[in-house]
Design a protein around this motif. Sequence first.
Motif, short mmCIF file in Angstrom:
data_model
loop_
_atom_site.label_atom_id
_atom_site.label_comp_id
_atom_site.label_asym_id
_atom_site.label_seq_id
_atom_site.Cartn_x
_atom_site.Cartn_y
_atom_site.Cartn_z
N ILE A 63 0.81 -0.90 -0.15
CA ILE A 63 -0.01 -0.11 0.04
C ILE A 63 1.18 1.32 -0.48
O ILE A 63 -0.01 2.64 -0.26
CB ILE A 63 -0.75 0.51 1.51
N LEU A 75 0.59 -4.82 3.89
CA LEU A 75 -0.60 -4.76 3.57
C LEU A 75 -0.48 -4.52 2.31
O LEU A 75 0.02 -3.64 1.63
CB LEU A 75 -0.82 -2.92 4.46
N THR A 77 -3.99 -4.41 0.63
CA THR A 77 -4.96 -3.29 -0.14
C THR A 77 -5.41 -2.03 1.44
O THR A 77 -5.21 -2.72 2.51
CB THR A 77 -5.97 -4.06 -0.63
N SER A 78 -5.94 -1.37 0.61
CA SER A 78 -6.31 -0.33 2.00
C SER A 78 -7.57 -0.25 2.09
O SER A 78 -8.30 0.77 2.71
CB SER A 78 -5.99 1.48 1.26
N ASP A 79 -8.05 -1.39 1.40
CA ASP A 79 -9.91 -1.59 1.47
C ASP A 79 -10.10 -2.13 2.76
O ASP A 79 -9.57 -3.56 2.55
CB ASP A 79 -10.20 -2.25 -0.05
N PHE A 80 -10.74 -1.47 3.78
CA PHE A 80 -11.16 -2.71 4.87
C PHE A 80 -12.00 -3.89 4.83
O PHE A 80 -12.46 -4.04 5.57
CB PHE A 80 -11.49 -1.75 6.01
N ARG A 82 -12.12 -5.71 2.30
CA ARG A 82 -11.56 -7.33 1.68
C ARG A 82 -10.33 -7.75 2.87
O ARG A 82 -9.89 -6.76 3.56
CB ARG A 82 -10.65 -7.07 0.50
N ARG A 83 -9.11 -8.63 2.92
CA ARG A 83 -8.44 -8.95 3.80
C ARG A 83 -6.91 -7.96 3.16
O ARG A 83 -6.59 -7.92 2.02
CB ARG A 83 -8.33 -10.42 3.24
N ARG A 84 -6.21 -7.63 4.49
CA ARG A 84 -5.66 -6.68 4.07
C ARG A 84 -4.27 -6.96 4.46
O ARG A 84 -3.29 -6.64 4.13
CB ARG A 84 -5.37 -5.56 5.05
N GLU A 85 -4.06 -7.98 5.07
CA GLU A 85 -2.71 -8.79 5.55
C GLU A 85 -2.97 -9.56 4.96
O GLU A 85 -3.30 -11.05 4.33
CB GLU A 85 -2.82 -9.07 7.19
N ASP A 86 -1.28 -9.77 4.57
CA ASP A 86 -0.55 -10.85 4.08
C ASP A 86 -0.45 -11.70 5.26
O ASP A 86 1.06 -11.90 6.23
CB ASP A 86 0.66 -10.73 3.10
N GLN A 121 -0.08 -2.16 13.56
CA GLN A 121 -0.17 -4.22 12.96
C GLN A 121 0.84 -4.47 14.20
O GLN A 121 0.70 -5.94 14.42
CB GLN A 121 1.50 -3.62 11.91
#
Length: 225
Positions: A63, A75, A77-80, A82-86, A121
Motif C-alpha cells: 500500500i 498490507l 490493500t487499503s480496502d477494509f 477485503r483482507r488487507r494483511e498478508d 500492526q
Amino acid sequence: MSTALLPAVEITTAAHPTHAVIWLHGLGADGHDFEPVVDELDPSVLPPTRFVFPHAPVRPVTINGGYRMRAWYDLVTSDFSRRREDPAGVHESAQQLTALIAHENERGIADERIVLAGFSQGGAVALHTALRHPRRLAGVLALSTYLPLPDTLAAEAAPANKDLPIFMAHGHGDTVIPYDFAERSARLLQDAGYPLAWHPYFTEHSLCLEEIRDVEAWLAQVLGG
C-alpha cells in the motif's frame, strides 16, 4: 524465516525482573517508539518487569508503493472490506514473537508472567499470537488495532488462552484503522467467549494520557503488581 532473535530495546522497572511485557510497534516505526510509555508508568504498582520492544524486519509494503520499511507483515490493500494483511507475513511475525517468549522463558520468566502487547500492526500480531499460543499467558494488550485472519481463529485457538484477559483500545478519531472496523474485531472476540475489555478514547491513531493510566491499572492487575 531467520532463526536469529529479533533485535530489541529492553527496559527494566527494577533489578531481577520476574515478569515481562513484549511490545510490538506499528508500521514504519521501530522498537524505540513506545520506550517513553515506560517512563509514564508507576513502577510501584508493577512487579519487577522487563519491557521488550523488538524491531520489526524491513520489508516492502504494497500500500506504500512497495517502499521498504519496518513492518510485521505486508498490507496488500487499503480496502477494509477485503483482507488487507498478508497471511505469510502474519505467521512469520507470530513465530518471531513466539521466539521472544521462549527467550524470556530461558531468562526465568514463565509464560503466565508474560504480557504480549502491540500498537496497530504490532497489536494485530500480538492478538494473533496470544490467542494461538499453547501455554497460558498473562494477557494481551491490543492498542489501535484489529484481529487479523479472523476466519482461522476458531480452528487454531489454543485452549490454554481461551480465558486470556484482553485489553483492546481504540480512538474514535482514528483515520488509519477505522473505529468501527476495530470494534467489530472486539465484538467477534467477545462473542467467541474471550474476556475482552473494550476501551474507547477521544483520540486519533495514538495513545492518550487517559489510556496510559488505564493500561497501567490493567498491567498491575494481570501481572499481579
